[in-house]
Motif scaffolding. Sequence first.
Motif, PDB file in Angstrom:
ATOM      1  N   PHE A 124       5.088   7.638  -0.904  1.00 27.30           N
ATOM      2  CA  PHE A 124       3.746   7.409  -1.302  1.00 27.30           C
ATOM      3  C   PHE A 124       3.130   6.752   0.141  1.00 27.30           C
ATOM      4  O   PHE A 124       3.472   5.506   0.314  1.00 27.30           O
ATOM      5  N   LYS A 125       2.306   7.564   0.852  1.00 26.29           N
ATOM      6  CA  LYS A 125       1.790   6.943   2.100  1.00 26.29           C
ATOM      7  C   LYS A 125       0.445   6.287   2.054  1.00 26.29           C
ATOM      8  O   LYS A 125       0.085   5.696   2.988  1.00 26.29           O
ATOM      9  N   THR A 126      -0.222   6.442   0.838  1.00 28.33           N
ATOM     10  CA  THR A 126      -1.341   5.816   0.528  1.00 28.33           C
ATOM     11  C   THR A 126      -1.370   5.094  -0.764  1.00 28.33           C
ATOM     12  O   THR A 126      -0.706   5.235  -1.586  1.00 28.33           O
ATOM     13  N   GLN A 127      -2.420   4.158  -0.647  1.00 27.42           N
ATOM     14  CA  GLN A 127      -2.507   3.266  -2.083  1.00 27.42           C
ATOM     15  C   GLN A 127      -3.017   4.415  -3.150  1.00 27.42           C
ATOM     16  O   GLN A 127      -2.597   4.059  -4.191  1.00 27.42           O
ATOM     17  N   ASN A 128      -3.636   5.232  -2.809  1.00 28.24           N
ATOM     18  CA  ASN A 128      -3.979   6.191  -4.105  1.00 28.24           C
ATOM     19  C   ASN A 128      -2.922   7.027  -4.447  1.00 28.24           C
ATOM     20  O   ASN A 128      -2.861   7.373  -5.636  1.00 28.24           O
ATOM     21  N   GLU A 129      -2.003   7.397  -3.497  1.00 33.50           N
ATOM     22  CA  GLU A 129      -0.590   8.199  -4.009  1.00 33.50           C
ATOM     23  C   GLU A 129       0.289   7.180  -5.004  1.00 33.50           C
ATOM     24  O   GLU A 129       0.778   7.432  -6.065  1.00 33.50           O
ATOM     25  N   TRP A 130       0.273   5.979  -4.503  1.00 33.01           N
ATOM     26  CA  TRP A 130       0.975   4.823  -5.157  1.00 33.01           C
ATOM     27  C   TRP A 130       0.374   4.654  -6.640  1.00 33.01           C
ATOM     28  O   TRP A 130       1.073   4.859  -7.608  1.00 33.01           O
ATOM     29  N   PHE A 131      -0.967   4.573  -6.745  1.00 34.20           N
ATOM     30  CA  PHE A 131      -1.698   4.522  -7.963  1.00 34.20           C
ATOM     31  C   PHE A 131      -1.350   5.606  -8.866  1.00 34.20           C
ATOM     32  O   PHE A 131      -1.132   5.538 -10.016  1.00 34.20           O
ATOM     33  N   LYS A 189       0.945  -1.392  -0.040  1.00 32.10           N
ATOM     34  CA  LYS A 189       0.125   0.132   0.043  1.00 32.10           C
ATOM     35  C   LYS A 189       0.850   1.317   0.004  1.00 32.10           C
ATOM     36  O   LYS A 189       0.298   2.400  -0.262  1.00 32.10           O
ATOM     37  N   THR A 190       2.248   1.147   0.465  1.00 31.67           N
ATOM     38  CA  THR A 190       2.988   2.383   0.482  1.00 31.67           C
ATOM     39  C   THR A 190       4.258   1.974  -0.161  1.00 31.67           C
ATOM     40  O   THR A 190       4.880   0.761  -0.525  1.00 31.67           O
ATOM     41  N   GLY A 191       5.259   3.179  -0.464  1.00 26.58           N
ATOM     42  CA  GLY A 191       6.265   2.874  -1.231  1.00 26.58           C
ATOM     43  C   GLY A 191       6.872   4.193  -1.725  1.00 26.58           C
ATOM     44  O   GLY A 191       6.734   5.313  -1.068  1.00 26.58           O
ATOM     45  N   THR A 192       8.270   4.060  -2.300  1.00 21.31           N
ATOM     46  CA  THR A 192       8.897   5.239  -2.471  1.00 21.31           C
ATOM     47  C   THR A 192       9.409   5.112  -3.899  1.00 21.31           C
ATOM     48  O   THR A 192       9.581   4.170  -4.416  1.00 21.31           O
ATOM     49  N   ALA A 193       9.583   6.305  -4.878  1.00 24.17           N
ATOM     50  CA  ALA A 193      10.051   6.414  -5.866  1.00 24.17           C
ATOM     51  C   ALA A 193      11.409   7.250  -5.960  1.00 24.17           C
ATOM     52  O   ALA A 193      11.157   8.327  -5.342  1.00 24.17           O
ATOM     53  N   THR A 194      12.399   7.111  -6.145  1.00 22.27           N
ATOM     54  CA  THR A 194      13.841   7.784  -6.184  1.00 22.27           C
ATOM     55  C   THR A 194      14.275   7.924  -7.567  1.00 22.27           C
ATOM     56  O   THR A 194      14.487   6.969  -8.476  1.00 22.27           O
ATOM     57  N   PHE A 195      14.351   9.312  -8.038  1.00 23.71           N
ATOM     58  CA  PHE A 195      14.637   9.634  -9.293  1.00 23.71           C
ATOM     59  C   PHE A 195      16.146  10.099  -9.104  1.00 23.71           C
ATOM     60  O   PHE A 195      16.324  11.256  -8.275  1.00 23.71           O
ATOM     61  N   LEU A 196      16.997   9.726 -10.120  1.00 22.58           N
ATOM     62  CA  LEU A 196      18.328  10.215  -9.949  1.00 22.58           C
ATOM     63  C   LEU A 196      18.680  10.925 -11.270  1.00 22.58           C
ATOM     64  O   LEU A 196      18.414  10.194 -12.367  1.00 22.58           O
ATOM     65  N   PHE A 197      19.143  12.086 -11.255  1.00 18.94           N
ATOM     66  CA  PHE A 197      19.513  12.899 -12.549  1.00 18.94           C
ATOM     67  C   PHE A 197      21.090  13.170 -12.409  1.00 18.94           C
ATOM     68  O   PHE A 197      21.341  13.713 -11.265  1.00 18.94           O
ATOM     69  N   PHE A 198      21.726  12.697 -13.306  1.00 18.38           N
ATOM     70  CA  PHE A 198      23.138  13.266 -13.333  1.00 18.38           C
ATOM     71  C   PHE A 198      23.303  14.572 -13.912  1.00 18.38           C
ATOM     72  O   PHE A 198      22.693  14.826 -14.923  1.00 18.38           O
ATOM     73  N   ILE A 199      23.995  15.365 -13.002  1.00 20.95           N
ATOM     74  CA  ILE A 199      23.931  17.017 -13.473  1.00 20.95           C
ATOM     75  C   ILE A 199      24.549  17.363 -14.997  1.00 20.95           C
ATOM     76  O   ILE A 199      24.176  17.900 -15.620  1.00 20.95           O
ATOM     77  N   SER A 200      25.447  16.238 -15.276  1.00 17.65           N
ATOM     78  CA  SER A 200      26.287  16.443 -16.464  1.00 17.65           C
ATOM     79  C   SER A 200      25.584  16.266 -17.761  1.00 17.65           C
ATOM     80  O   SER A 200      25.547  16.978 -18.619  1.00 17.65           O
ATOM     81  N   LEU A 201      24.147  15.651 -17.393  1.00 17.80           N
ATOM     82  CA  LEU A 201      23.144  15.539 -18.409  1.00 17.80           C
ATOM     83  C   LEU A 201      22.171  16.559 -18.504  1.00 17.80           C
ATOM     84  O   LEU A 201      21.447  16.624 -19.593  1.00 17.80           O
ATOM     85  N   PHE A 255       1.193   7.686  -8.942  1.00 20.87           N
ATOM     86  CA  PHE A 255       2.723   7.523  -9.590  1.00 20.87           C
ATOM     87  C   PHE A 255       2.478   6.434 -10.424  1.00 20.87           C
ATOM     88  O   PHE A 255       3.004   6.788 -11.813  1.00 20.87           O
ATOM     89  N   PHE A 256       2.017   5.410 -10.594  1.00 26.07           N
ATOM     90  CA  PHE A 256       1.819   4.544 -11.593  1.00 26.07           C
ATOM     91  C   PHE A 256       1.211   5.073 -13.057  1.00 26.07           C
ATOM     92  O   PHE A 256       1.574   4.579 -13.975  1.00 26.07           O
ATOM     93  N   LYS A 257       0.121   5.684 -12.586  1.00 24.24           N
ATOM     94  CA  LYS A 257      -0.495   6.497 -14.038  1.00 24.24           C
ATOM     95  C   LYS A 257       0.363   7.288 -14.537  1.00 24.24           C
ATOM     96  O   LYS A 257       0.596   7.317 -15.688  1.00 24.24           O
ATOM     97  N   PHE A 258       1.137   8.159 -13.877  1.00 21.08           N
ATOM     98  CA  PHE A 258       2.212   9.191 -14.293  1.00 21.08           C
ATOM     99  C   PHE A 258       3.240   8.306 -14.883  1.00 21.08           C
ATOM    100  O   PHE A 258       3.449   8.798 -16.110  1.00 21.08           O
ATOM    101  N   ILE A 259       3.813   7.459 -14.504  1.00 18.50           N
ATOM    102  CA  ILE A 259       4.850   6.544 -14.949  1.00 18.50           C
ATOM    103  C   ILE A 259       4.515   5.991 -16.328  1.00 18.50           C
ATOM    104  O   ILE A 259       5.385   5.826 -17.049  1.00 18.50           O
ATOM    105  N   PHE A 260       3.278   5.419 -16.341  1.00 18.48           N
ATOM    106  CA  PHE A 260       2.822   4.866 -17.651  1.00 18.48           C
ATOM    107  C   PHE A 260       2.803   5.600 -18.593  1.00 18.48           C
ATOM    108  O   PHE A 260       3.118   5.340 -19.645  1.00 18.48           O
ATOM    109  N   ILE A 261       2.173   6.800 -18.368  1.00 23.28           N
ATOM    110  CA  ILE A 261       2.099   7.913 -19.498  1.00 23.28           C
ATOM    111  C   ILE A 261       3.504   8.546 -19.829  1.00 23.28           C
ATOM    112  O   ILE A 261       3.630   8.784 -21.072  1.00 23.28           O
TER     113      ILE A 261
END
Length: 111
Positions: free
Chosen positions: A87-94, A28-40, A96-102
């Motif tokens: 993401f502290k709730t299942q709705n926040e998690w979902f 029901k909960t989780g995290t997403a970590t985004f890494l951006f290399f500054i040189s890029l 995120f998955f809608k975002f990542i899919f699009i």
Amino acid sequence: MNCCIEIIKGVNEKTLPIIKLTKSKNGKTGTATFLFFISLINLKNYSIFNSIDKVSLIYKETKIISKKIVLFFREGKPFLLKITFIFKTQNEWFDFFKFIFIYSKENSLMF
């Protein structure tokens, strides 16, 4: 559809991040970590990083916002930007998955 990552307000980030996901045992909960290399990230002025106070994942009319931003330096220059979404709730998690899919469709990515 318009789906983007905003590190600097009003500017769609073109650099593709490395994304790492974690999920709780109950799913029901989780995290997403985004890494951006500054040189890029083609920024001429590194002082712009002082003004970053949040990062937004935007799709349709939804914004997912994180203020957990860490900037790593190497030899006195910004090297890596790490953004963590919690993401502290299942709705926040979902959301995120809608975002990542699009986002993956619009950027010809697969996961």
